[in-house]
Design a protein around this motif. Structure first.
Motif, mmCIF file in Angstrom:
data_model
loop_
_atom_site.group_PDB
_atom_site.id
_atom_site.type_symbol
_atom_site.label_atom_id
_atom_site.label_comp_id
_atom_site.label_asym_id
_atom_site.label_seq_id
_atom_site.Cartn_x
_atom_site.Cartn_y
_atom_site.Cartn_z
ATOM 1 N N VAL A 7 51.167 31.297 44.999
ATOM 2 C CA VAL A 7 49.943 30.822 45.631
ATOM 3 C C VAL A 7 49.752 31.536 46.965
ATOM 4 O O VAL A 7 50.725 31.844 47.665
ATOM 5 C CB VAL A 7 49.975 29.289 45.846
ATOM 6 N N ALA A 8 48.488 31.834 47.303
ATOM 7 C CA ALA A 8 48.197 32.515 48.567
ATOM 8 C C ALA A 8 46.849 32.056 49.103
ATOM 9 O O ALA A 8 45.926 31.779 48.326
ATOM 10 C CB ALA A 8 48.180 34.034 48.371
ATOM 11 N N PRO A 9 46.707 31.959 50.426
ATOM 12 C CA PRO A 9 45.422 31.580 50.999
ATOM 13 C C PRO A 9 44.329 32.560 50.617
ATOM 14 O O PRO A 9 44.540 33.772 50.568
ATOM 15 C CB PRO A 9 45.687 31.599 52.514
ATOM 16 N N ASN A 10 43.145 32.014 50.312
ATOM 17 C CA ASN A 10 41.961 32.782 49.929
ATOM 18 C C ASN A 10 42.097 33.478 48.582
ATOM 19 O O ASN A 10 41.175 34.174 48.149
ATOM 20 C CB ASN A 10 41.581 33.806 50.999
ATOM 21 N N GLN A 11 43.252 33.290 47.894
ATOM 22 C CA GLN A 11 43.405 33.854 46.552
ATOM 23 C C GLN A 11 43.793 32.794 45.524
ATOM 24 O O GLN A 11 43.666 33.027 44.330
ATOM 25 C CB GLN A 11 44.462 34.958 46.556
ATOM 26 N N GLY A 12 44.285 31.654 45.986
ATOM 27 C CA GLY A 12 44.618 30.579 45.071
ATOM 28 C C GLY A 12 45.907 30.825 44.311
ATOM 29 O O GLY A 12 46.810 31.516 44.775
ATOM 30 N N PHE A 13 45.977 30.263 43.082
ATOM 31 C CA PHE A 13 47.182 30.368 42.273
ATOM 32 C C PHE A 13 47.241 31.708 41.542
ATOM 33 O O PHE A 13 46.224 32.267 41.154
ATOM 34 C CB PHE A 13 47.247 29.211 41.270
ATOM 35 N N LEU A 14 48.464 32.191 41.374
ATOM 36 C CA LEU A 14 48.728 33.486 40.740
ATOM 37 C C LEU A 14 47.869 34.586 41.358
ATOM 38 O O LEU A 14 47.114 35.285 40.672
ATOM 39 C CB LEU A 14 48.514 33.395 39.232
ATOM 40 N N PRO A 15 47.987 34.760 42.669
ATOM 41 C CA PRO A 15 47.151 35.731 43.392
ATOM 42 C C PRO A 15 47.532 37.166 43.038
ATOM 43 O O PRO A 15 48.673 37.463 42.660
ATOM 44 C CB PRO A 15 47.450 35.427 44.857
ATOM 45 N N HIS B 6 44.004 41.662 58.356
ATOM 46 C CA HIS B 6 44.834 40.539 57.926
ATOM 47 C C HIS B 6 44.668 40.241 56.439
ATOM 48 O O HIS B 6 45.602 39.780 55.784
ATOM 49 C CB HIS B 6 44.481 39.301 58.756
ATOM 50 N N ARG B 7 43.483 40.508 55.886
ATOM 51 C CA ARG B 7 43.104 39.991 54.575
ATOM 52 C C ARG B 7 43.243 41.003 53.436
ATOM 53 O O ARG B 7 42.430 41.916 53.307
ATOM 54 C CB ARG B 7 41.654 39.520 54.619
ATOM 55 N N PRO B 8 44.220 40.848 52.557
ATOM 56 C CA PRO B 8 44.378 41.793 51.446
ATOM 57 C C PRO B 8 43.364 41.593 50.331
ATOM 58 O O PRO B 8 43.081 42.520 49.567
ATOM 59 C CB PRO B 8 45.799 41.510 50.947
ATOM 60 N N GLU B 9 42.826 40.380 50.212
ATOM 61 C CA GLU B 9 41.922 40.086 49.092
ATOM 62 C C GLU B 9 40.601 40.851 49.179
ATOM 63 O O GLU B 9 39.809 40.856 48.225
ATOM 64 C CB GLU B 9 41.654 38.576 48.995
#
Length: 266
Positions: free
Chosen positions: A213-221, A178-181
């Motif tokens: 904005v994206a979850p777990n990445q914040g602004f300008l992910p 699920h998590r790209p970060e």
């Protein structure tokens, strides 16, 4: 209002080609449809509008990378209907997202998915065969499954190690997550291809900037859509299909990702 409806309900198809020297010859032109983050959204009666677009692409497999349901909305009918529509014609591989675990109803959902014929991958791998050759599809639970307070990266690392156990040496391996970060983690395992979601395309997409904005990445992910590469690992991030905490998309229509695998010929 028609503009907002179009931005949140008109499905776009993004097509890309992944080339690899590690891909077995019989998997040349193998087609994968990648879906993510439905959040129990409906696209027409019995999901027919979405299912027709997917089936028209004639995929060999469909992969779904989490948040099939939404923790803030009751029910899973629309989600299960899509899975039933798809499994009637193509193998479907699925991993959980954070919303499945936040809902507290994952166990029941898992049983329903298996009953519908979905391959639910929980820190394990499956083998996909074609003319006596094979590739591996591994899948890990979203880190939200662990409530003991460990760092999400460490949870994912442990689950990833478990999912790869028992594989042959140096196979072509696809990871569903699920998590790209966490790309920097996935790349340490020399995975060939990773499919991920979670970022919802950055919710609002701006020219020359991308997602906001994206979850777990914040602004300008960094990881919100498209193809990313680190070392020998390529990652495809889906912009997703539905909405959750932020109810609207702008310049970021619901997305089907169609990937074609190609063998790099010497």
């Amino acid at each position: 209002m028609s503009f907002i409806w179009f931005q949140n309900n008109s499905i776009t198809i993004s097509q890309t080609v992944i080339r690899s020297e590690n891909l077995p010859a019989n998997f040349d032109q193998f087609k994968i449809v990648h879906l993510s983050d439905l959040h129990n959204k409906s696209f027409g009666h019995n999901q027919q509008r979405l299912a027709r677009k997917i089936n028209k692409l004639q995929p060999d497999i469909v992969v779904f990378t989490g948040d099939l349901i939404d923790s803030k909305r009751a029910g899973d009918r629309a989600s299960l209907q899509l899975m039933k529509e798809l499994t009637s014609s193509v193998p479907v591989y699925y991993v959980s997202g954070n919303h499945e675990w936040w809902s507290g109803k994952f166990d029941a959902l898992e049983q329903s998915l298996k009953a519908a014929g979905v391959h639910v991958l929980r820190n394990e791998h499956a083998i996909v065969e074609k003319k006596n050759e094979k590739i591996y599809v591994a899948g890990i639970d979203d880190p939200a499954h662990n409530s003991e307070g460990f760092a999400e990266r460490e949870i994912a690392k442990k689950d990833l190690i478990h999912s790869l156990e028992g594989m042959e040496e140096d196979p072509f391996t696809i990871l569903l997550t699920h998590r790209p970060e966490l790309l920097s983690l996935y790349a340490t395992f020399d995975l060939d291809l990773v499919f991920a979601g979670h970022a919802h395309g950055g919710q609002v997409r701006l020219p020359f900037i991308g997602g906001v904005v994206a979850p777990n990445q914040g602004f300008l992910p960094e990881y919100t859509a498209g193809r990313h590469e680190l070392d020998q690992t390529q990652m495809i991030v889906s912009r997703g299909l539905g909405n959750s905490i932020i109810p609207l998309r702008m310049f970021n229509r619901p997305e089907i990702v169609a990937v074609t695998l190609e063998v790099v010929k010497e």
